[in-house]
Design an enzyme around this catalytic site. Structure first.
Site, PDB file in Angstrom:
ATOM      1  N   SER A  99       0.815  -1.218   0.000  1.00  0.00           N
ATOM      2  CA  SER A  99       0.000   0.000   0.000  1.00  0.00           C
ATOM      3  C   SER A  99       0.846   1.263   0.000  1.00  0.00           C
ATOM      4  O   SER A  99       0.330   2.362  -0.224  1.00  0.00           O
ATOM      5  CB  SER A  99      -0.903   0.021   1.234  1.00  0.00           C
ATOM      6  OG  SER A  99      -0.090   0.049   2.413  1.00  0.00           O
ATOM      7  N   GLY A 100       2.143   1.123   0.298  1.00  0.00           N
ATOM      8  CA  GLY A 100       2.986   2.305   0.448  1.00  0.00           C
ATOM      9  C   GLY A 100       2.800   2.995   1.785  1.00  0.00           C
ATOM     10  O   GLY A 100       3.233   4.137   1.972  1.00  0.00           O
ATOM     11  N   ASN A 126      -0.152  11.116  12.679  1.00  0.00           N
ATOM     12  CA  ASN A 126      -1.426  10.530  12.278  1.00  0.00           C
ATOM     13  C   ASN A 126      -2.588  11.506  12.433  1.00  0.00           C
ATOM     14  O   ASN A 126      -3.404  11.667  11.517  1.00  0.00           O
ATOM     15  CB  ASN A 126      -1.714   9.262  13.095  1.00  0.00           C
ATOM     16  CG  ASN A 126      -0.758   8.130  12.775  1.00  0.00           C
ATOM     17  OD1 ASN A 126       0.325   8.057  13.348  1.00  0.00           O
ATOM     18  ND2 ASN A 126      -1.137   7.256  11.850  1.00  0.00           N
ATOM     19  N   SER A 134      -5.794   8.432   4.223  1.00  0.00           N
ATOM     20  CA  SER A 134      -5.291   7.083   4.470  1.00  0.00           C
ATOM     21  C   SER A 134      -4.155   6.857   3.485  1.00  0.00           C
ATOM     22  O   SER A 134      -4.121   7.452   2.409  1.00  0.00           O
ATOM     23  CB  SER A 134      -6.407   6.055   4.225  1.00  0.00           C
ATOM     24  OG  SER A 134      -5.875   4.740   4.126  1.00  0.00           O
ATOM     25  N   THR A 182      13.337  -2.385 -47.757  1.00  0.00           N
ATOM     26  CA  THR A 182      12.368  -3.236 -47.069  1.00  0.00           C
ATOM     27  C   THR A 182      13.017  -4.606 -46.904  1.00  0.00           C
ATOM     28  O   THR A 182      13.726  -5.069 -47.799  1.00  0.00           O
ATOM     29  CB  THR A 182      11.056  -3.363 -47.875  1.00  0.00           C
ATOM     30  OG1 THR A 182      11.350  -3.882 -49.181  1.00  0.00           O
ATOM     31  CG2 THR A 182      10.373  -2.000 -48.015  1.00  0.00           C
ATOM     32  N   HIS A 183      12.795  -5.245 -45.742  1.00  0.00           N
ATOM     33  CA  HIS A 183      13.462  -6.520 -45.424  1.00  0.00           C
ATOM     34  C   HIS A 183      14.989  -6.368 -45.428  1.00  0.00           C
ATOM     35  O   HIS A 183      15.720  -7.338 -45.681  1.00  0.00           O
ATOM     36  CB  HIS A 183      13.067  -7.630 -46.409  1.00  0.00           C
ATOM     37  CG  HIS A 183      11.604  -7.858 -46.512  1.00  0.00           C
ATOM     38  ND1 HIS A 183      10.926  -8.750 -45.709  1.00  0.00           N
ATOM     39  CD2 HIS A 183      10.665  -7.298 -47.327  1.00  0.00           C
ATOM     40  CE1 HIS A 183       9.645  -8.743 -46.018  1.00  0.00           C
ATOM     41  NE2 HIS A 183       9.462  -7.861 -46.997  1.00  0.00           N
ATOM     42  N   SER A 313      36.557   2.444 -28.705  1.00  0.00           N
ATOM     43  CA  SER A 313      37.161   1.163 -28.361  1.00  0.00           C
ATOM     44  C   SER A 313      38.383   1.372 -27.483  1.00  0.00           C
ATOM     45  O   SER A 313      39.126   2.334 -27.659  1.00  0.00           O
ATOM     46  CB  SER A 313      37.570   0.406 -29.628  1.00  0.00           C
ATOM     47  OG  SER A 313      38.287  -0.766 -29.315  1.00  0.00           O
ATOM     48  N   LYS A 319      38.346   4.115 -33.671  1.00  0.00           N
ATOM     49  CA  LYS A 319      36.975   3.622 -33.786  1.00  0.00           C
ATOM     50  C   LYS A 319      36.024   4.545 -33.029  1.00  0.00           C
ATOM     51  O   LYS A 319      36.285   4.943 -31.901  1.00  0.00           O
ATOM     52  CB  LYS A 319      36.873   2.211 -33.231  1.00  0.00           C
ATOM     53  CG  LYS A 319      35.569   1.497 -33.562  1.00  0.00           C
ATOM     54  CD  LYS A 319      35.643   0.037 -33.119  1.00  0.00           C
ATOM     55  CE  LYS A 319      34.461  -0.763 -33.636  1.00  0.00           C
ATOM     56  NZ  LYS A 319      33.195  -0.338 -33.020  1.00  0.00           N
ATOM     57  N   GLU A 326      22.661   4.060 -29.225  1.00  0.00           N
ATOM     58  CA  GLU A 326      22.757   2.879 -28.367  1.00  0.00           C
ATOM     59  C   GLU A 326      22.141   3.143 -26.995  1.00  0.00           C
ATOM     60  O   GLU A 326      21.413   2.293 -26.452  1.00  0.00           O
ATOM     61  CB  GLU A 326      24.212   2.458 -28.226  1.00  0.00           C
ATOM     62  CG  GLU A 326      24.788   1.849 -29.501  1.00  0.00           C
ATOM     63  CD  GLU A 326      26.280   1.575 -29.429  1.00  0.00           C
ATOM     64  OE1 GLU A 326      26.800   0.925 -30.348  1.00  0.00           O
ATOM     65  OE2 GLU A 326      26.934   2.019 -28.455  1.00  0.00           O
TER      66      GLU A 326
END
Length: 460
Positions: A99-100, A126, A134, A182-183, A313, A319, A326
Site C-alpha cells: 500500500s505504500g 497521524n 489514508s 524493405t526486409h 574502443s 573507432k 545505443e
C-alpha cells in the site's frame, strides 16, 4: 554517556531510532523490515506526497478541522520538502508494504517532527498531518499527480523538442534522395525528408497518445480514505482538495468518479505505461535506423555520419561508435521492462486495494524521466548535427536494380525482372541495361527512372 539513538514509540511499542533522524518509529520499522534493494522512491514522488500533505492541511484548516497554528506549521515545512529538502530522510526501499503505508508514514513523521519545532502545539503524524487521509488514497493520488506533473513539465516538452528537431533536419535533407529498404533489401527510392518525416510523426503520435490518457490520470483517489467510502474525511474534502491542488499545479485534477475504482486498481497508470512503451518502441526504431545509416564508415551503409562524441574502443584506435542511439535503445528496453512490471503490478488489485503501489510508482516515474532525458540527447547529439554522405547515397542509387519497378507499366513485370537480374549480375546501372534490353529511348528511360521522380511516387 551520549548515545547515537533515541527511543521512539508507536502502537506496537518502543524502538530505537537514529538520534539525528527526523522520522519516527514506523519509518524505522520499515527500514528494519525491508533491506532489499537499496532503491528508494524518486524525489518527484516524495515531493508529491509532501504536496498532498500541504494541500490537505490547507483544506482541513478551511473546513475548521485543523487549528491554524498546526496547519500553518505543516504547510510551511511541507514546502521545504516540495523544494527538495531533507532527501536523506526518506530511505525506505520500494519493495515494502504494497500500500505504500511505510512511505506515507515516513513523510507524516518527518513533517510532524519539523512542524512541531515551529508550532506552539505538538503536531501528530497521524492525527494532524494525516488528517482525513489514508495511505490507501494518498499513495494512489501521489502516483497520479507525480506522473501528471512529470509528463507536463518533463516528458511532453522533451518529446516536442525531439519532434521539432527531426522536422527541422528533415527539411534540411529534402533534396537528398536515397535507396529505400524493405526486409533490409534494396527497394524504391525515397528522400531523407520522407524517412525522417516518418520518425517525427511517430513521436507526435506518441505525444497524442499521452495526452489522450492524461485525463484519466487527472482523476484522483484522495477522499476515498481506507476502502473508498471516505470514512473520517469531511464530505467536502475531496473536491476542495482537487480544486486546491489544481490551482497549485496548473493541472486540472478532479476527484475520481468512484473512489472504489481509484483504490482497487491502477488502470490509468497501466494505460499511461502502455503509451510510454509505444514511445519506447518508436525510439528503438529511430535509434536502430540511425545505427544502420551510420554504419561503416567503409563496410557499412555509410549514408550519414553521426558526430563523434567519444572514443569507441579500448583496443581499436580511431573507432567511433553511435553511442547516443545505443543509449536510446537501452532506455527503450528499460521502459518496455518497466511496462511489464507495471502490467503485472496493476493486476494486484485484490478486492479494495492494489498492493503493489510502490513498485508502480517507481517504474512509471523512471520511464517518464528516462524517455524525456534521452529524447533531448537523441535530438541534440545525434539528429540535429549528423552529416549526409551524398556520395554513398548516389552510388547505391545508380546501381539499384529495383528502379526497374518503374518500367512495369511499360514492359511488364516479367521483362522488368529480366532487366533487374541482368543489371545486378553485371554490376551495371539499371538504365544502361534497360537501354540495351528494351526499345525505350534513353531520354525516356532517364525520365522514367529519375530517382527524385520515383521518390515523389512517379508523379510528374
Amino acid at each position: 554517556m551520549k548515545t547515537d539513538y533515541r527511543i521512539e514509540k508507536d502502537s506496537m511499542g518502543e524502538l530505537q531510532v537514529p538520534a539525528d533522524a527526523l522520522y519516527g518509529a514506523q519509518t524505522q520499522r520499515a527500514i528494519n523490515n525491508f533491506p532489499i534493494s537499496g532503491l528508494v522512491l524518486p524525489p518527484a514522488f516524495i515531493k508529491t506526497v509532501a504536496l498532498i500533505k500541504q494541500t490537505a492541511a490547507k483544506v482541513n484548516c478551511q473546513l475548521g478541522l485543523l487549528d491554524a497554528a498546526r496547519g500553518e506549521a505543516i504547510i510551511q515545512v511541507a514546502e521545504q520538502l516540495i523544494q527538495g529538502g531533507y532527501k536523506e530522510q526518506f530511505p525506505i526501499d520500494i519493495f515494502q508494504t504494497g500500500s505504500g503505508t511505510s512511505t506515507n508514514m515516513n513523510v507524516n513523521e518527518v513533517l510532524a517532527h519539523l512542524a512541531s519545532e515551529i508550532s506552539p502545539e505538538a503536531v501528530g503524524a497521524n492525527d494532524h498531518v494525516n488528517m482525513g487521509q489514508s495511505s490507501n488514497d494518498v499513495i494512489p493520488t501521489a502516483i497520479h499527480i507525480s506522473a501528471a506533473i512529470e509528463c507536463q513539465d518533463q516528458l511532453l516538452p522533451a518529446l516536442e523538442h525531439l519532434a521539432k528537431t527531426i522536422e527541422t533536419k528533415a527539411n534540411a535533407c529534402k533534396d537528398y534522395t536515397k535507396t529505400g529498404r524493405t526486409h533490409l533489401m534494396d527497394a524504391m527510392p525515397m528522400t531523407l525528408e520522407q524517412e525522417l518525416g516518418a520518425w517525427a510523426l511517430q513521436i507526435r503520435n506518441g505525444m497524442a497518445r499521452i495526452n489522450s490518457t492524461l485525463p484519466r490520470v487527472h482523476k484522483l483517489a484522495q477522499g476515498g480514505t481506507a476502502v473508498g467510502t471516505g470514512i473520517n474525511a469531511h464530505p467536502e474534502f475531496a473536491q476542495k482538495f482537487a480544486d486546491t491542488i489544481s490551482a497549485t499545479t496548473g493541472i486540472e485534477f478532479s476527484p475520481n468518479d468512484s473512489f472504489f475504482e481509484s483504490l482497487s486498481c491502477q488502470d490509468a497508470i497501466v494505460e499511461l505505461s502502455g503509451q510510454l512503451k509505444t514511445i519506447a518502441v518508436s525510439l528503438m526504431k529511430i535509434a536502430n535506423d540511425l545505427r544502420w545509416m551510420n554504419s561503416g564508415p567503409l563496410a557499412g551503409l555509410g549514408e550519414i555520419e553521426l558526430t563523434a562524441l567519444q572514443p569507441g574502443s579500448s583496443i581499436m584506435p580511431g573507432k567511433v561508435n553511435p553511442v547516443i542511439p545505443e543509449a536510446t535503445a537501452m532506455v527503450a528496453a528499460q521502459v518496455m521492462g518497466n511496462d511489464a512490471t507495471i502490467t503485472v503490478a496493476g493486476q494486484a488489485g485484490t478486492f479494495q486495494l492494489n498492493v503493489m503501489l510502490p513498485v508502480i510508482a517507481y517504474n512509471i516515474l523512471q520511464s517518464i524521466e528516462i524517455i524525456g532525458q534521452v529524447s533531448i540527447a537523441l535530438a541534440d547529439k545525434a539528429i540535429a548535427d549528423f552529416t549526409v554522405r551524398e556520395d554513398n547515397l548516389q552510388q547505391a542509387l545508380t546501381r539499384n536494380p529495383i528502379l526497374v519497378t518503374a518500367l512495369n507499366p511499360v514492359i511488364g513485370y516479367a521483362k522488368a525482372a529480366e532487366v533487374a537480374k541482368s543489371a545486378y549480375k553485371q554490376g551495371r546501372a539499371i538504365i544502361d541495361v534497360a537501354e540495351e534490353m528494351t526499345d525505350i529511348p534513353r531520354a525516356e528511360l532517364e525520365k522514367i527512372l529519375e530517382p527524385k521522380h520515383l521518390a515523389a511516387g512517379g508523379v510528374n
